[in-house]
Design a protein around this motif. Structure first.
Motif, PDB file in Angstrom:
ATOM      1  N   GLY A   1      15.688   7.837  -1.517  1.00 17.63           N
ATOM      2  CA  GLY A   1      16.518   6.647  -2.028  1.00 17.63           C
ATOM      3  C   GLY A   1      17.945   7.068  -2.822  1.00 17.63           C
ATOM      4  O   GLY A   1      18.807   6.670  -2.996  1.00 17.63           O
ATOM      5  N   ALA A   2      17.889   8.622  -2.816  1.00 21.97           N
ATOM      6  CA  ALA A   2      19.094   9.087  -3.493  1.00 21.97           C
ATOM      7  C   ALA A   2      20.395   8.750  -3.145  1.00 21.97           C
ATOM      8  O   ALA A   2      21.513   8.789  -3.513  1.00 21.97           O
ATOM      9  CB  ALA A   2      19.072  10.702  -3.734  1.00 21.97           C
TER      10      ALA A   2
ATOM     11  N   LEU B   1       2.460  -3.647  -7.112  1.00 22.08           N
ATOM     12  CA  LEU B   1       1.908  -2.472  -6.135  1.00 22.08           C
ATOM     13  C   LEU B   1       2.433  -2.488  -4.849  1.00 22.08           C
ATOM     14  O   LEU B   1       2.691  -1.491  -4.308  1.00 22.08           O
ATOM     15  CB  LEU B   1       0.346  -3.064  -5.763  1.00 22.08           C
ATOM     16  CG  LEU B   1      -0.632  -2.737  -6.739  1.00 22.08           C
ATOM     17  CD1 LEU B   1      -1.903  -3.460  -6.552  1.00 22.08           C
ATOM     18  CD2 LEU B   1      -0.787  -1.167  -7.030  1.00 22.08           C
ATOM     19  N   ARG B   2       2.953  -3.598  -4.101  1.00 20.36           N
ATOM     20  CA  ARG B   2       3.713  -3.286  -2.923  1.00 20.36           C
ATOM     21  C   ARG B   2       5.007  -2.724  -2.682  1.00 20.36           C
ATOM     22  O   ARG B   2       5.382  -2.087  -1.894  1.00 20.36           O
ATOM     23  CB  ARG B   2       4.049  -4.766  -2.052  1.00 20.36           C
ATOM     24  CG  ARG B   2       2.720  -5.490  -1.978  1.00 20.36           C
ATOM     25  CD  ARG B   2       1.879  -4.823  -0.727  1.00 20.36           C
ATOM     26  NE  ARG B   2       2.738  -5.069   0.383  1.00 20.36           N
ATOM     27  CZ  ARG B   2       2.188  -4.851   1.768  1.00 20.36           C
ATOM     28  NH1 ARG B   2       0.728  -4.166   1.974  1.00 20.36           N
ATOM     29  NH2 ARG B   2       2.813  -4.709   2.864  1.00 20.36           N
ATOM     30  N   LEU B   3       5.848  -2.670  -3.960  1.00 18.30           N
ATOM     31  CA  LEU B   3       6.830  -1.788  -4.159  1.00 18.30           C
ATOM     32  C   LEU B   3       6.635  -0.478  -4.765  1.00 18.30           C
ATOM     33  O   LEU B   3       7.731   0.136  -4.880  1.00 18.30           O
ATOM     34  CB  LEU B   3       7.904  -2.633  -5.150  1.00 18.30           C
ATOM     35  CG  LEU B   3       8.551  -3.930  -4.414  1.00 18.30           C
ATOM     36  CD1 LEU B   3       9.336  -4.708  -5.349  1.00 18.30           C
ATOM     37  CD2 LEU B   3       9.355  -3.385  -3.312  1.00 18.30           C
ATOM     38  N   SER B   4       5.347  -0.151  -5.085  1.00 21.69           N
ATOM     39  CA  SER B   4       5.144   0.976  -5.586  1.00 21.69           C
ATOM     40  C   SER B   4       4.606   2.073  -4.366  1.00 21.69           C
ATOM     41  O   SER B   4       4.784   1.596  -3.283  1.00 21.69           O
ATOM     42  CB  SER B   4       3.964   0.841  -6.704  1.00 21.69           C
ATOM     43  OG  SER B   4       2.934   0.821  -5.812  1.00 21.69           O
TER      44      SER B   4
ATOM     45  N   LEU C   1       6.359  -0.181 -12.277  1.00 18.92           N
ATOM     46  CA  LEU C   1       6.000   0.580 -10.870  1.00 18.92           C
ATOM     47  C   LEU C   1       6.885   0.874  -9.904  1.00 18.92           C
ATOM     48  O   LEU C   1       7.231   1.916  -9.348  1.00 18.92           O
ATOM     49  CB  LEU C   1       4.637  -0.013 -10.303  1.00 18.92           C
ATOM     50  CG  LEU C   1       3.502   0.378 -11.034  1.00 18.92           C
ATOM     51  CD1 LEU C   1       2.114  -0.367 -10.487  1.00 18.92           C
ATOM     52  CD2 LEU C   1       3.132   1.844 -10.812  1.00 18.92           C
ATOM     53  N   PRO C   2       7.780  -0.379  -9.523  1.00 15.64           N
ATOM     54  CA  PRO C   2       8.732  -0.289  -8.385  1.00 15.64           C
ATOM     55  C   PRO C   2      10.020   0.748  -8.912  1.00 15.64           C
ATOM     56  O   PRO C   2      10.397   1.648  -8.017  1.00 15.64           O
ATOM     57  CB  PRO C   2       9.331  -1.737  -8.400  1.00 15.64           C
ATOM     58  CG  PRO C   2       8.182  -2.538  -8.949  1.00 15.64           C
ATOM     59  CD  PRO C   2       7.522  -1.789  -9.773  1.00 15.64           C
TER      60      PRO C   2
ATOM     61  N   LYS D   1      12.621   1.475  -6.210  1.00 11.96           N
ATOM     62  CA  LYS D   1      12.824   0.190  -5.838  1.00 11.96           C
ATOM     63  C   LYS D   1      12.865  -1.005  -6.717  1.00 11.96           C
ATOM     64  O   LYS D   1      12.681  -0.578  -8.333  1.00 11.96           O
ATOM     65  CB  LYS D   1      11.288   0.014  -5.095  1.00 11.96           C
ATOM     66  CG  LYS D   1      10.827   0.693  -4.026  1.00 11.96           C
ATOM     67  CD  LYS D   1      11.749   0.406  -2.848  1.00 11.96           C
ATOM     68  CE  LYS D   1      11.424   1.500  -1.717  1.00 11.96           C
ATOM     69  NZ  LYS D   1      12.149   1.347  -0.506  1.00 11.96           N
ATOM     70  N   SER D   2      13.479  -1.961  -6.123  1.00  9.07           N
ATOM     71  CA  SER D   2      13.875  -3.191  -7.095  1.00  9.07           C
ATOM     72  C   SER D   2      13.420  -4.391  -6.431  1.00  9.07           C
ATOM     73  O   SER D   2      13.025  -4.488  -5.234  1.00  9.07           O
ATOM     74  CB  SER D   2      15.274  -3.366  -7.555  1.00  9.07           C
ATOM     75  OG  SER D   2      15.862  -3.941  -6.302  1.00  9.07           O
TER      76      SER D   2
END
Length: 429
Positions: free
Chosen positions: A15-16, A58-61, A293-294, A299-300
């Motif tokens: 992601g960086a 949870l799905r975005l973690s 958690l995201p 994530k967002s």
């Protein structure tokens, strides 16, 4: 580092390249414990306790709950579809009140996108139409001169625009215009950091999806205004607004295509503050955990434009608490104060140490004179009336620790200490 640590490091590195606000190299044990704290909430499957934000978080973690996660989504679908079917087939008031709120419906749409689903068919059209009707009602409440106020909040208004955008459903310029005007003019005192961040996430989705092209310049300007306001709201400790608004603020800053010069330093400072709060176990509310958690996975909510449902995630294991030696909790004394009524109310209540403010209110009610009412929400119950006095229109019951410190948590999360005085004050936005 462990498998979760390696996974977080890998995802953070990936992601960086695209992220302008990085929260990387977080202690994997801390993240995993945070995810595990959501598992008990997934066993609460009654309609009033279901919380779509848990599934989204949870799905975005980098974490997953396996079959429990799939069962939770299945239960969400059944509950929301049945409630909308009931309301469509009956004009009875009790049925209409059973419908999901605007914010709940929007979060449910986010949960579907988190599972790489687009709404479609008659059931999906009904969901979209209901959410658009909510927005139209709120738009009329705000008024053509912007002197009014939504029946719910600008937070839910922005969340609903975001949810429709993620499902590639266009929202009329006049609806988006109300949110643009509010951000541009900073005229509403209830435009808190988390509300501002939610508006920013909605605008970011519209910009990335090439929606509302007639308002493109206004949307770009609003995104810049949101950035400025969030960065300006950073506290000396590093939080944006407060500890619980920081995760959503970071979600927005992560989406920024044109970061401001000071943004990188501000994000690093916020990361340090968040980690300190995690160590202090400040995050107990499932909605707040689901927003954090995201962030810890870079994530967002805007990533739900194109979610990666095949990304590897570490399986969470249910932690069985080892029985500890039984200790009898101490009795503490909390003073409850209500100056907004006549005659004013003030009474000392005795409860066990570790009790929530809601427990204090229940105990006070058992004594006879004190009365209160609440309404359920995804972040827990909130006060709607005290001693028969209802909060109406722009009013709300504010929780304060004497002499004048607003509480950051709700009645089910805050745990008073011995000797504290808690004031319930009726105020206006």
């Amino acid at each position: 580092m462990g498998c979760l640590g390696a996974l977080l490091f890998l995802l953070g590195g990936m992601g960086a390249l695209a992220r302008t606000c990085e929260i990387t190299e977080v202690d994997s044990d801390l993240v995993e414990k945070l995810g595990q704290s959501l598992l008990p909430w997934m066993d609460w499957l009654s309609p009033e306790q279901l919380n779509p934000s848990i599934y989204v978080g949870l799905r975005l973690s980098g974490l997953q709950a396996g079959p429990k996660e799939a069962h939770y989504l299945h239960t969400l679908k059944l509950s929301y579809q049945q409630s909308l079917l009931r309301s469509a087939s009956s004009n009875d008031k009790s049925d209409s009140e059973a419908k999901p709120s605007m914010g709940q419906l929007a979060l449910y749409l986010l949960a579907l996108r988190a599972n790489c689903e687009f709404v479609g068919g008659r059931k999906g059209d009904r969901l979209v139409s209901q959410l658009k009707r909510f927005l139209e009602t709120e738009k009329r409440a705000i008024g053509h001169n912007h002197k009014g106020h939504p029946h719910t909040s600008y937070y839910q208004y922005g969340l609903s625009i975001l949810a429709l955008c993620l499902h590639q459903k266009r929202v009329h310029d006049s609806v988006v215009g109300k949110l643009l005007y509010t951000v541009e003019h900073e005229q509403h005192p209830d435009l808190s950091v988390d509300t501002t961040a939610m508006a920013g996430l909605a605008f970011s989705c519209l910009e990335l999806s090439n929606f509302n092209l007639n308002q493109r310049n206004q949307i770009a300007l609003a995104i810049q205004r949101v950035q400025e306001r969030i960065l300006r709201a950073q506290t000396p400790e590093g939080h944006f607004g407060n500890v619980y608004s920081t995760p959503l603020a970071l979600q927005f800053l992560m989406t920024s295509l044109k970061p401001m010069e000071e943004q990188g330093t501000a994000c690093l400072k916020a990361k340090a503050a968040l980690l300190a709060s995690l160590q202090d176990k400040a995050f107990q509310n499932p909605l707040m955990i689901s927003q954090l958690l995201p962030v810890l996975n870079q994530k967002s909510y805007v990533d739900l434009i194109s979610p990666n449902c095949q990304a590897p995630r570490v399986m969470l294991e249910t932690v069985m608490e080892t029985p500890s030696q039984t200790q009898v909790p101490e009795v503490i004394h909390v003073t409850l104060k209500v100056p907004s009524i006549f005659p004013p109310y003030k009474h000392s209540v005795s409860v066990l140490d570790g009790s929530s403010l809601e427990d204090v209110l229940k105990k006070a009610q058992e004594h006879g004179r004190f009365r209160y009412g609440t309404q359920a929400s995804l972040s827990g119950p909130y006060l709607t009336s005290v001693m028969g006095k209802k909060a109406e229109g722009p009013e709300y019951w504010q929780l304060l620790r004497a002499p004048n410190t607003p509480l950051l948590q709700g009645i089910s999360d805050y745990r008073p200490r011995d000797g504290e005085t808690i004031e319930l004050r009726l105020v206006r936005w």
